[in-house]
Design a protein around this motif. Structure first.
Motif, PDB file in Angstrom:
ATOM      1  N   ASP A   1       0.830  -1.202   0.000  1.00  0.00           N
ATOM      2  CA  ASP A   1       0.000   0.000   0.000  1.00  0.00           C
ATOM      3  C   ASP A   1       0.866   1.255   0.000  1.00  0.00           C
ATOM      4  N   SER A   2       0.387   2.284  -0.673  1.00  0.00           N
ATOM      5  CA  SER A   2       1.089   3.563  -0.640  1.00  0.00           C
ATOM      6  C   SER A   2       0.847   4.223   0.709  1.00  0.00           C
ATOM      7  N   TRP A   3       1.777   5.076   1.098  1.00  0.00           N
ATOM      8  CA  TRP A   3       1.669   5.728   2.404  1.00  0.00           C
ATOM      9  C   TRP A   3       1.194   7.161   2.215  1.00  0.00           C
ATOM     10  N   SER A   4       0.341   7.613   3.140  1.00  0.00           N
ATOM     11  CA  SER A   4      -0.184   8.975   3.064  1.00  0.00           C
ATOM     12  C   SER A   4       0.108   9.730   4.349  1.00  0.00           C
TER      13      SER A   4
ATOM     14  N   HIS B   1       6.400  18.646   7.286  1.00  0.00           N
ATOM     15  CA  HIS B   1       6.109  19.131   5.934  1.00  0.00           C
ATOM     16  C   HIS B   1       6.756  18.287   4.846  1.00  0.00           C
ATOM     17  N   ILE B   2       7.737  17.500   5.211  1.00  0.00           N
ATOM     18  CA  ILE B   2       8.428  16.657   4.228  1.00  0.00           C
ATOM     19  C   ILE B   2       8.457  15.225   4.734  1.00  0.00           C
ATOM     20  N   TYR B   3       7.834  14.327   3.976  1.00  0.00           N
ATOM     21  CA  TYR B   3       7.890  12.899   4.282  1.00  0.00           C
ATOM     22  C   TYR B   3       8.654  12.193   3.171  1.00  0.00           C
ATOM     23  N   VAL B   4       9.661  11.430   3.554  1.00  0.00           N
ATOM     24  CA  VAL B   4      10.397  10.608   2.606  1.00  0.00           C
ATOM     25  C   VAL B   4      10.085   9.151   2.930  1.00  0.00           C
ATOM     26  N   VAL B   5       9.437   8.469   2.011  1.00  0.00           N
ATOM     27  CA  VAL B   5       9.009   7.086   2.229  1.00  0.00           C
ATOM     28  C   VAL B   5      10.041   6.149   1.610  1.00  0.00           C
ATOM     29  N   VAL B   6      10.580   5.271   2.429  1.00  0.00           N
ATOM     30  CA  VAL B   6      11.649   4.368   1.995  1.00  0.00           C
ATOM     31  C   VAL B   6      11.211   2.923   2.181  1.00  0.00           C
TER      32      VAL B   6
ATOM     33  N   CYS C   1      13.457   1.642  -2.681  1.00  0.00           N
ATOM     34  CA  CYS C   1      12.484   2.446  -3.436  1.00  0.00           C
ATOM     35  C   CYS C   1      12.122   3.657  -2.574  1.00  0.00           C
ATOM     36  N   VAL C   2      12.176   4.830  -3.157  1.00  0.00           N
ATOM     37  CA  VAL C   2      11.954   6.062  -2.407  1.00  0.00           C
ATOM     38  C   VAL C   2      10.839   6.882  -3.058  1.00  0.00           C
ATOM     39  N   SER C   3       9.931   7.409  -2.245  1.00  0.00           N
ATOM     40  CA  SER C   3       8.917   8.337  -2.735  1.00  0.00           C
ATOM     41  C   SER C   3       8.812   9.506  -1.764  1.00  0.00           C
ATOM     42  N   LEU C   4       8.229  10.603  -2.221  1.00  0.00           N
ATOM     43  CA  LEU C   4       8.174  11.827  -1.426  1.00  0.00           C
ATOM     44  C   LEU C   4       6.742  12.325  -1.288  1.00  0.00           C
ATOM     45  N   ASN C   5       6.384  12.761  -0.112  1.00  0.00           N
ATOM     46  CA  ASN C   5       5.132  13.471   0.129  1.00  0.00           C
ATOM     47  C   ASN C   5       5.493  14.808   0.756  1.00  0.00           C
TER      48      ASN C   5
END
Length: 311
Positions: free
Chosen positions: A177-180, A190-195, A204-208
């Motif tokens: 599942d994607s993270w929110s 204000h900055i979430y880095v999902v690893v 795998c890295v994504s940014l919110n």
């Protein structure tokens, strides 16, 4: 070596100026780095009071210490009580922590503590700390912060991570599942880095990122997969630059107005020693003026005030 600060309409720029021990002409050395500079625009400041005020302002702008949260999550977890309630991580999480920093004993720790207790173990016995370039970074790791069997909300953990501007979300490698960011109640980050680890050496890295924060470097690679030997540099550059940009551009933070007020007070105290009599704006006040850069790469869906974007 001299340190130079340029107060510009667009903000500040700092340079380190190498000067020969026998040289007395600082302007010639400066001219090599800033060809367009004019000698008539430079003023020698002999007022010790003004020198002291400028040093205080430099310390205000030149932040060198950062604290970031690290939250361990298991597959399927979407409630913050569950995420903060993970008493321990796993092997992959331990490997990740060793990638981004060093495990340190908090008691009698004499470095930057990031608000953690270093006397009586009230915020845990251990944490993760690192020094990156000229910065000191303390991580608030959820599984290293105190765990309470009586407190389902784990307020001690939330108190630290919920007050960090930048937070790393570590997902179990089996997560699908994607993270929110809306899984968490705190509005301060204000900055979430999902690893998420793919194997022993790839992540795998994504940014919110909150919509109020302007774009900042480094960009995500495309595809967003980073090897373990490059992961620390990417994460720290992204988090440090992100916090600087959030403080500068988000209405949630008032640092710009604080600096503006400080400059105004200096001008009133020393009107003829420093600034010309004209209005200027401060739009780019952050340490070293420029962002931290790492080797260039490419490659972040909007979710209310947060969005993933290529930046």
């Amino acid at each position: 070596q001299y340190r130079c600060i340029f107060w510009l309409k667009t903000g500040t720029e700092t340079l380190r100026l190498p000067v020969n021990a026998h040289s007395t002409d600082l302007f010639s050395a400066l001219k090599k780095l800033k060809p367009n500079i004019s000698r008539r625009k430079l003023k020698l400041i002999n007022d010790s009071g003004l020198q002291s005020e400028l040093l205080n302002l430099e310390n205000l702008i030149g932040k060198k210490e950062f604290k970031f949260g690290v939250l361990y999550t298991k597959p399927g977890q979407k409630k913050e009580e569950d995420m903060f309630g993970n008493e321990q991580g796993n092997k992959e999480f331990d490997v990740f922590l060793s990638t981004i920093g060093n495990k340190v004993t908090l008691k009698d720790f004499d470095g930057y503590s990031g608000g953690l207790d270093t006397h009586e173990n009230r915020t845990g016995k251990f944490s993760v700390y690192t020094e990156f370039r000229s910065y000191s970074v303390m991580f608030h790791v959820s599984t290293l912060l105190p765990y309470s069997h009586e407190d389902k909300q784990q307020l001690e953990r939330k108190r630290h991570i919920g007050n960090d501007i930048g937070v790393i979300i570590f997902q179990d490698k089996n997560s699908v599942d994607s993270w929110s960011p809306h899984f968490l109640s705190s509005k301060f980050p204000h900055i979430y880095v999902v690893v998420r680890p793919l194997d022993e050496t790839h992540y795998c890295v994504s940014l919110n990122i909150n919509d109020s924060v302007k774009s900042f470097h480094p960009p995500l690679p495309d595809p967003p997969i980073i090897t373990s030997d490059r992961l620390q540099a990417f994460l720290l550059a992204k988090l440090i630059n992100g916090e600087k940009e959030a403080i500068k551009s988000s209405p949630s933070f008032k640092t710009n107005s604080v600096i503006q007020d400080y400059l105004t007070s200096i001008y009133k105290k020393f009107p003829h020693s420093l600034f010309p009599r004209k209005t200027f704006s401060l739009t780019s006040l952050n340490d070293e003026s420029k962002s931290i850069t790492i080797p260039k790469s490419r490659g972040e869906s909007k979710d209310e005030v947060f969005k993933k974007r290529k930046i």
